[in-house]
Design a protein around this motif. Sequence first.
Motif, PDB file in Angstrom:
ATOM      1  N   GLY A  82      60.130 -50.517  31.568  1.00 22.33           N
ATOM      2  CA  GLY A  82      58.783 -50.307  31.050  1.00 22.33           C
ATOM      3  C   GLY A  82      57.935 -51.551  30.989  1.00 22.33           C
ATOM      4  N   PRO A  97      58.281 -56.298  31.071  1.00 24.89           N
ATOM      5  CA  PRO A  97      59.212 -57.424  31.168  1.00 24.89           C
ATOM      6  C   PRO A  97      59.926 -57.602  29.824  1.00 24.89           C
ATOM      7  CG  PRO A  97      56.981 -58.059  31.862  1.00 24.89           C
ATOM      8  CD  PRO A  97      56.873 -56.708  31.239  1.00 24.89           C
ATOM      9  N   ASP A 101      67.733 -54.648  34.211  1.00 18.66           N
ATOM     10  CA  ASP A 101      66.298 -54.695  33.910  1.00 18.66           C
ATOM     11  C   ASP A 101      65.617 -54.010  35.091  1.00 18.66           C
ATOM     12  OD1 ASP A 101      63.617 -55.396  33.779  1.00 18.66           O
ATOM     13  OD2 ASP A 101      63.986 -57.489  33.263  1.00 18.66           O
ATOM     14  N   THR A 102      65.246 -52.746  34.887  1.00 25.32           N
ATOM     15  CA  THR A 102      64.803 -51.923  36.011  1.00 25.32           C
ATOM     16  C   THR A 102      63.290 -51.917  36.134  1.00 25.32           C
ATOM     17  OG1 THR A 102      64.685 -49.926  34.654  1.00 25.32           O
ATOM     18  CG2 THR A 102      66.795 -50.399  35.703  1.00 25.32           C
ATOM     19  N   GLN A 138      57.866 -47.629  38.605  1.00 27.38           N
ATOM     20  CA  GLN A 138      56.595 -47.066  38.141  1.00 27.38           C
ATOM     21  C   GLN A 138      56.593 -45.548  38.293  1.00 27.38           C
ATOM     22  OE1 GLN A 138      54.356 -49.178  41.306  1.00 27.38           O
ATOM     23  NE2 GLN A 138      53.416 -50.320  39.631  1.00 27.38           N
ATOM     24  N   THR A 139      55.657 -44.902  37.599  1.00 27.17           N
ATOM     25  CA  THR A 139      55.460 -43.463  37.781  1.00 27.17           C
ATOM     26  C   THR A 139      55.355 -43.158  39.275  1.00 27.17           C
ATOM     27  OG1 THR A 139      54.212 -43.445  35.711  1.00 27.17           O
ATOM     28  CG2 THR A 139      53.964 -41.521  37.150  1.00 27.17           C
ATOM     29  N   ASP A 157      51.133 -55.018  40.137  1.00 30.66           N
ATOM     30  CA  ASP A 157      51.824 -56.024  39.329  1.00 30.66           C
ATOM     31  C   ASP A 157      51.817 -57.392  40.003  1.00 30.66           C
ATOM     32  OD1 ASP A 157      53.080 -54.863  36.869  1.00 30.66           O
ATOM     33  OD2 ASP A 157      53.787 -53.409  38.341  1.00 30.66           O
ATOM     34  N   ARG A 177      50.724 -56.536  34.829  1.00 28.40           N
ATOM     35  CA  ARG A 177      49.673 -55.933  35.646  1.00 28.40           C
ATOM     36  C   ARG A 177      48.580 -56.950  35.958  1.00 28.40           C
ATOM     37  NH1 ARG A 177      50.914 -50.642  37.286  1.00 28.40           N
ATOM     38  NH2 ARG A 177      48.738 -50.689  37.928  1.00 28.40           N
ATOM     39  N   ARG A 182      51.804 -47.149  29.686  1.00 26.92           N
ATOM     40  CA  ARG A 182      50.646 -47.585  30.453  1.00 26.92           C
ATOM     41  C   ARG A 182      49.366 -47.068  29.851  1.00 26.92           C
ATOM     42  NH1 ARG A 182      51.851 -46.668  36.698  1.00 26.92           N
ATOM     43  NH2 ARG A 182      49.604 -46.655  36.912  1.00 26.92           N
TER      44      ARG A 182
END
Length: 654
Positions: free
Chosen positions: A390, A392, A414-415, A418-419, A505, A520, A531
């Motif tokens: 979601g 950093p 740490d994935t 994005q939508t 990003d 962003r 977001r």
Amino acid sequence: MSDQGSAPGVYHASADFIANAHIDADGYARMYEASVADPDAFWAEQAQRIDWIKPFTKVKNSTFDYGNVSIKWFEDGTLNVSASCIDRHMLTRADQTAIIWEPDNPATPSLHITYRQLLENTSRMANVLKAQGVGKGDRVVLYLPMIPEAAYAMLACARIGAIHSVVFAGFSPDALANRINDSEAKVVITADFAPRGGKKTALKSNTDKALFDCSDRVKCLVVKHTGDQTTWIEGRDVDVKAEMAAAKPYCAYVEVGAEDPLFILYTSGSTGRPKGVVHTSGGYLVYAAMTHQYTFDYHDGDVFWCTADVGWVTGHSYIIYGPLANGATTIMFEGVPTFPDAGRFWEVCAKHKVTQFYTAPTAIRSLMGMGTDWVEKHDLSSLKLLGTVGEPINPEAWNWYNTHVGKGKCPIVDTFWQTETGGHLITPLPGAIGQKPGAATKPFFGIKPLVLDPANAEVQTETAAVGVLCITDSWPGMMRTLWGDHARFEEAYFSQYRGYYFTGDGCRRDEDGDYWITGRVDDVINVSGHRMGTAEVESALVAHEAVAEAAVVGYPHDIKGQGIYAYVTLMNGVDPTDALRKELEVWVRTEIGPIAKPDLIQWAPGLPKTRSGKIMRRILRKIAENDFAALGDTSTLADPSVVDDLIDNRMNRG
Ligand code: 6R9
């Protein structure tokens, strides 16, 4: 994780973990190379992880050329997503738990729903939808708490070829109405109330308000969840549980094309109107399933918990579609991390012997502030892996997560995604890739990231580079278009850097080729991992009669990552009182939802604008950050003196 790698600050999984993992470092290198060298061969093989009704003969068919963008995968194949997530497990795992439902109140018993029960309930829900005239291609809006019916409804839509659009239950009636109207939904499924953290949100009454602004033909299906009284409109409202009980327990699934839409999910962009991101069936499911397996090193018998809400993409891909396609046991949690106390997450991990735990940095930061006693109290020995998503993650939160939750033995993934991307894009595959606190590290299979210089759009060829993050080519899980607006789709994602998908990003690639997402670079802010388009908040503010103009920016916030900072210019003659400030906060909450409430409102007699009338947000961001020395060049402003006023007033903000 222990810091024992080749370089300081790099954390590696234990030898034991690596020995049992789906993939190690060499395996990753080989498989990644294969995925980019021959995507057709690679994905044709990976696609076999789901069931096809008619096998595909074409694999990839896509172009990112601006004006001509088209993305298709497995286009002549047919399937049914609900059959791949449920029916095909019937021979091997019908009595295995598919979904563990953990209610808001820990005193309420949790539910273990087997794959057999999931098939029956999804079928019943599908039959209820069919009875309302919902068929292939029709849109169904879901506005639900985190209850099993949300999963049944998503899968029921997939079963009959309808397209679901889940609207987060924290959104306002206005936001709901906009989404019902934009998607031209036939039906909205809601519940009486949504219990969360011991409080109840009146979903049915919100839906009633939303439906005032929608076509009379929209049917309202209501899950009586808490059983509290609500209004009832005969002829429009349908009692879902009663209808499900009376419906047949089996519903045949419909054959759909790989490129038929599975769902629409609205997300914030840099303009006021949310974008209806469209995901299709075949490629999305292959990608959700594959990322779920590799990123979380998922094995049979694991208990997987993603704490997201199904109102966000994370809930779609990693509570429902990815885990169920893999025949997993997935947890669906109705509550919040701090109810009834700050130990709830860890209590649930212990109760259900969770093996993989996936949450947002903002949750970790807020729990961190409450001390370690809440964690130490619970037996977390079942945990094998942790994940974040979601935003950093700051190294402090990473270290706390690693030490107190993972006890130094769980890799942390740490994935970054994005939508729009459907599944993970950049993440350390555990067992294969060393982790660095704060870095998303290396691309998933088939993903070719690029760092571009935003000033001249040049691709940075040195390993160490800073710039904006683009992706070279399509992958099966990416969105295909924006609902009803392909031109906006191309404009938003493919116009700035021609030939590439632009993530929005910024990022840094270090000497080891690891990617660090820096946030962003457009007018989207990230509040508690959600977001939020600054333009959405601005248009809500200016809709208030006292407001002449508003500009919204993000500013650093200890818990939320970013907070919402609103500069508001009032109409002539309106007094800037504290009462008005409160009123505006409530106003934005009601217009959009609680997550959009400004954290700070500063009265601004004027806003810094260029001579052409464009608001200079760069300056507003710096003022919000208290970084007055870095304002940069203000000489191009129509009236540079407004900046001094804003700095003076910055001290008097609310
Ligand atoms: C899955 C999801 C997407 C935006 C994205 C980026 C930020 C997500 C991140 C991350 C740094 C990570 N983001 N994961 N930033 N590290 N691991 O969150 O989707 O709601 O569409 O948000 O979130 O800025 O562009 P979505």
